[in-house]
Design an enzyme around this catalytic site. Structure first.
Site: not given
Ligand code: NI
Length: 177
Positions: A47, A52, A102-103, A144-145, A148
């Site tokens: 995701g 991000q 998480c990236l 989660h996304e 963000h």
């Molecule tokens: Ni994330």
């Protein structure tokens, strides 16, 4: 298409609420979506949210790989999904705890409680309205996304930070290698 630079924890763009997208068919938005998909798959991640990649807009992309869920468990549409201006409603009181990464926090994993079942809606990449119910990893990645888009990272959802770990340590504990 291009692989975009990913903002990591500490960059203010990750803490800012993102603005709604007014024209999903804007060529710049379409290019951003294509670049987000390429960036997510390259990372690799399941995701990615626009903040991000330093763009404070309400867009997420995600996919739920079949090998990451028990057989028959996934209710996610196959392939990469795009959601523009998504909204979310929890269904019921059941809470599930699952490990997340998480990236924007490379190498870290945390045990995060979240509503187990949700309904979400938004627009897809063509501007068509979508509405779905989700559970399992599908529900987790969408929550989660969308977090963000509101400046929230998964660690903010953790009641117990002793469950924040480096992935390599978790692997070590699991396998004993
Ligand atoms: Ni994330």
């Amino acid at each position: 298409m291009a692989i975009l630079k990913i903002a990591r924890m500490g960059h203010p763009v990750l803490r800012r609420p993102a603005a709604p997208v007014e024209a999903p068919d804007d060529p710049e938005i379409q290019r951003l979506i294509a670049d987000m998909i390429e960036t997510m798959l390259d990372a690799p991640g399941i995701g990615l949210a626009a903040p991000q990649v330093h763009v404070s807009r309400r867009i997420i992309v995600f996919h739920v790989p079949r090998d990451r869920v028990a057989e028959g468990e996934s209710d996610a549409p196959p392939g990469v999904n795009v959601l523009i201006n998504p909204e979310i409603v929890p269904l019921g009181d059941e809470v599930a705890v699952g490990w997340e990464g998480c990236l924007s926090m490379p190498g870290l994993r945390g045990a995060v409680p979240r509503p187990a079942r949700i309904r979400y809606r938004g627009l897809d990449a063509s501007g068509t309205r979508v509405e779905r119910e989700a559970s399992g990893l599908h529900a987790r990645v969408v929550q989660h996304e969308i977090d963000h888009l509101d400046g929230i990272l998964f660690i903010d959802r953790m009641p117990d930070l002793t469950q924040l770990s480096y992935e390599e340590e978790l692997r070590y504990r699991r396998t004993g290698e």
